[in-house]
Design a protein around this motif. Structure first.
Motif, PDB file in Angstrom:
ATOM      1  N   UNK A  58       1.013  -1.243  -0.003  1.00 19.30           N
ATOM      2  CA  UNK A  58       0.062   0.026  -0.061  1.00 19.30           C
ATOM      3  C   UNK A  58       0.852   1.352  -0.150  1.00 19.30           C
ATOM      4  N   UNK A  59       0.406   2.415  -0.763  1.00 16.10           N
ATOM      5  CA  UNK A  59       1.330   3.674  -0.673  1.00 16.10           C
ATOM      6  C   UNK A  59       0.189   4.653  -0.703  1.00 16.10           C
ATOM      7  N   UNK A  60       0.451   5.614   0.121  1.00 11.71           N
ATOM      8  CA  UNK A  60      -0.358   6.891   0.194  1.00 11.71           C
ATOM      9  C   UNK A  60       0.417   8.125   0.458  1.00 11.71           C
ATOM     10  N   UNK A  61       0.132   9.027  -0.592  1.00 10.48           N
ATOM     11  CA  UNK A  61       1.176  10.274  -0.675  1.00 10.48           C
ATOM     12  C   UNK A  61       0.014  11.631  -0.571  1.00 10.48           C
ATOM     13  N   UNK A  62       0.381  12.584   0.246  1.00 10.57           N
ATOM     14  CA  UNK A  62      -0.475  13.641   0.350  1.00 10.57           C
ATOM     15  C   UNK A  62       0.607  14.968   0.426  1.00 10.57           C
ATOM     16  N   UNK A  63       0.707  15.959  -0.448  1.00 15.58           N
ATOM     17  CA  UNK A  63       1.483  16.970  -0.279  1.00 15.58           C
ATOM     18  C   UNK A  63       0.873  18.344  -0.913  1.00 15.58           C
ATOM     19  N   UNK A  64       1.113  19.446  -0.326  1.00 13.38           N
ATOM     20  CA  UNK A  64       0.836  20.824  -1.035  1.00 13.38           C
ATOM     21  C   UNK A  64       2.273  21.705  -0.908  1.00 13.38           C
ATOM     22  N   UNK A  65       2.053  22.885  -1.148  1.00 16.22           N
ATOM     23  CA  UNK A  65       3.191  23.713  -1.377  1.00 16.22           C
ATOM     24  C   UNK A  65       2.821  24.575  -0.424  1.00 16.22           C
ATOM     25  N   UNK A  66       2.625  24.312   0.941  1.00 16.19           N
ATOM     26  CA  UNK A  66       2.441  25.534   2.031  1.00 16.19           C
ATOM     27  C   UNK A  66       3.562  26.326   2.213  1.00 16.19           C
ATOM     28  N   UNK A  67       4.776  25.497   2.061  1.00 12.95           N
ATOM     29  CA  UNK A  67       6.102  25.925   2.807  1.00 12.95           C
ATOM     30  C   UNK A  67       6.937  26.762   1.585  1.00 12.95           C
ATOM     31  N   UNK A  68       6.168  26.613   0.335  1.00 15.12           N
ATOM     32  CA  UNK A  68       7.111  27.147  -0.839  1.00 15.12           C
ATOM     33  C   UNK A  68       6.591  28.569  -0.847  1.00 15.12           C
ATOM     34  N   UNK A  95       4.439  12.398   2.957  1.00 13.85           N
ATOM     35  CA  UNK A  95       3.734  13.798   3.338  1.00 13.85           C
ATOM     36  C   UNK A  95       4.774  14.808   3.223  1.00 13.85           C
ATOM     37  N   UNK A  96       4.212  16.141   2.680  1.00 18.17           N
ATOM     38  CA  UNK A  96       5.046  17.269   2.469  1.00 18.17           C
ATOM     39  C   UNK A  96       4.458  18.398   2.256  1.00 18.17           C
ATOM     40  N   UNK A  97       5.101  19.464   2.611  1.00 19.72           N
ATOM     41  CA  UNK A  97       4.851  21.030   2.383  1.00 19.72           C
ATOM     42  C   UNK A  97       5.518  21.589   1.054  1.00 19.72           C
ATOM     43  N   UNK A  98       5.996  20.774   0.215  1.00 16.72           N
ATOM     44  CA  UNK A  98       6.974  21.388  -0.761  1.00 16.72           C
ATOM     45  C   UNK A  98       6.789  20.837  -2.161  1.00 16.72           C
ATOM     46  N   UNK A  99       5.445  20.431  -2.459  1.00 21.44           N
ATOM     47  CA  UNK A  99       4.965  19.824  -3.737  1.00 21.44           C
ATOM     48  C   UNK A  99       3.691  20.293  -4.093  1.00 21.44           C
ATOM     49  N   UNK A 100       4.103  21.785  -4.849  1.00 19.39           N
ATOM     50  CA  UNK A 100       2.953  22.573  -5.149  1.00 19.39           C
ATOM     51  C   UNK A 100       1.835  22.100  -6.213  1.00 19.39           C
ATOM     52  N   UNK A 101       2.102  20.957  -6.893  1.00 20.85           N
ATOM     53  CA  UNK A 101       1.241  20.300  -7.911  1.00 20.85           C
ATOM     54  C   UNK A 101       1.161  18.834  -7.505  1.00 20.85           C
ATOM     55  N   UNK A 102       1.586  18.180  -6.561  1.00 19.98           N
ATOM     56  CA  UNK A 102       1.351  16.822  -6.323  1.00 19.98           C
ATOM     57  C   UNK A 102      -0.070  16.411  -6.007  1.00 19.98           C
ATOM     58  N   UNK A 103      -0.662  15.558  -6.449  1.00 15.44           N
ATOM     59  CA  UNK A 103      -2.078  15.193  -6.492  1.00 15.44           C
ATOM     60  C   UNK A 103      -2.004  14.200  -5.205  1.00 15.44           C
ATOM     61  N   UNK A 104      -3.240  14.097  -4.491  1.00 14.28           N
ATOM     62  CA  UNK A 104      -3.430  12.821  -3.495  1.00 14.28           C
ATOM     63  C   UNK A 104      -3.240  11.534  -4.179  1.00 14.28           C
ATOM     64  N   UNK A 105      -2.662  10.579  -3.770  1.00 12.77           N
ATOM     65  CA  UNK A 105      -2.376   9.255  -4.396  1.00 12.77           C
ATOM     66  C   UNK A 105      -2.622   8.204  -3.337  1.00 12.77           C
ATOM     67  N   UNK A 106      -3.355   7.295  -3.611  1.00  7.09           N
ATOM     68  CA  UNK A 106      -3.347   6.016  -3.015  1.00  7.09           C
ATOM     69  C   UNK A 106      -3.287   4.785  -3.771  1.00  7.09           C
ATOM     70  N   UNK A 107      -2.480   3.735  -3.563  1.00 10.41           N
ATOM     71  CA  UNK A 107      -2.314   2.674  -4.190  1.00 10.41           C
ATOM     72  C   UNK A 107      -2.465   1.397  -3.439  1.00 10.41           C
ATOM     73  N   UNK A 108      -3.266   0.403  -3.641  1.00 11.70           N
ATOM     74  CA  UNK A 108      -3.390  -0.792  -3.025  1.00 11.70           C
ATOM     75  C   UNK A 108      -3.191  -2.064  -4.146  1.00 11.70           C
TER      76      UNK A 108
END
Length: 335
Positions: A147-157, A235-248
């Protein structure tokens, strides 16, 4: 009508919960307290409700039935214990507390005083999660292997309008937050993977401060589950264009989520080609679950196990990143 007080405007979602409370026909916002008095006075003025400088004075008000806690995370334990002792129902932003021991102390206080406790874990109500859980429960993926899950936005950029990023500076204050991107934004991938993959056996974590803050602005976690499945949480605050991703991925198929778009391929479904399923309806919000428990005694879908395991993974991840080693977990069981 359940009368509630708003405790702090510290968190970026405090306004959202205030709006949800104001829109709920069973809730009435009647008071504000804030550890930052000027911020609290301003909020109370905007809402046209009473402001209390002293938390204990607010909690002594008999007409207040519940509280919405959006204080710094480092204050959660003390504030929530005081609310429970005052017999106020409690709604809070994640995480519940910084350690498993503090979570357990909160559970014990809530039980002793017979009040409701709810933590906002909104993606457990999302159709994409509900469908993914159904796919697992129905055996469409076979045995889960990864399983993989990723959530990131650009809040620190930096941007033209926000040279230090759009997140408030206090979101990088370790003494207030207890951490950075993982404990805040990473909560969502953590509680989702906890639900979908089950009990975690060990955790390894790498945290980085790409923008030079005192806490992580990006983190990667590798989890080994009791089932033998492996997991990756990002997870991160440094990916301005990263979508939410979930893989099973499992022995009989795979399921992919990008933002709220879902695809599934399974030997159990049709000809085994990729399909775009019809998703179920959203589940009730955390606020709605809280109200239903207070009014009708209805058991919420968000559980103490969700709350405790969220803190457990965060606590182990921080220890792993600090000590540079894998952390083996003992089972976390809520009281």
């Amino acid at each position: 009508m359940i009368q509630v007080a708003l405790l702090s405007r510290w968190h970026v979602h405090a306004n959202d919960y205030a709006s949800q409370a104001l829109e709920n026909p069973d809730l009435s916002v009647v008071a504000v307290w804030d550890e930052d008095r000027e911020r609290g006075r301003q909020w109370a003025k905007e809402l046209e409700v009473d402001f209390f400088e002293d938390l204990n004075e607010l909690l002594a008000q008999d007409q207040i039935d519940g509280v919405i806690v959006d204080t710094p995370t480092s204050m959660h334990k003390d504030v929530i214990l005081a609310c429970a002792a005052a017999k106020k129902h409690i709604f809070s932003e994640k995480v519940l507390a910084l350690t498993k021991e503090d979570c357990i102390a909160i559970f014990e206080a809530v039980d002793k005083n017979n009040v409701s406790l709810m933590l906002s874990l909104p993606r457990l109500n999302d159709p994409s999660y509900i469908y993914a859980q159904q796919a697992l429960d129905n055996g469409w993926l076979g045995q889960l292997t990864s399983i993989r899950c990723r959530l990131e936005h650009g809040g620190a950029l930096p941007t033209d309008t926000h040279p230090d990023g759009w997140l408030p500076p206090h979101f990088y204050a370790k003494n207030q937050c207890g951490g950075g991107a993982l404990i805040d934004l990473g909560a969502h991938p953590i509680y989702l993977t906890n639900r979908l993959a089950g009990e975690a056996a060990s955790v390894m974590c790498e945290m980085v401060a790409f923008t030079g803050r005192e806490v992580d602005d990006h983190a990667s976690v590798i989890v080994r589950y009791d089932s033998g499945a492996s997991g990756i949480i990002e997870a991160g605050f440094i990916g301005s264009s990263s979508p939410f991703l979930l893989e099973l991925h499992g022995t009989e198929g795979s399921l992919l989520v990008e933002d709220r778009s879902v695809r599934i391929r399974s030997s159990q479904l049709g000809d085994g080609s990729w399909q775009t399923p019809t998703l179920p309806e959203p589940g009730p919000s955390a606020i709605a679950q809280w109200v239903a428990e207070i009014k009708d005694g209805k058991k919420p879908h968000i559980t103490r196990e969700d709350m405790l395991r969220l803190t457990q993974i965060n606590e182990a991840a921080l220890q792993s990143a600090t000590e540079g080693r894998r952390i083996f977990l003992k089972s976390a069981q809520p009281v």
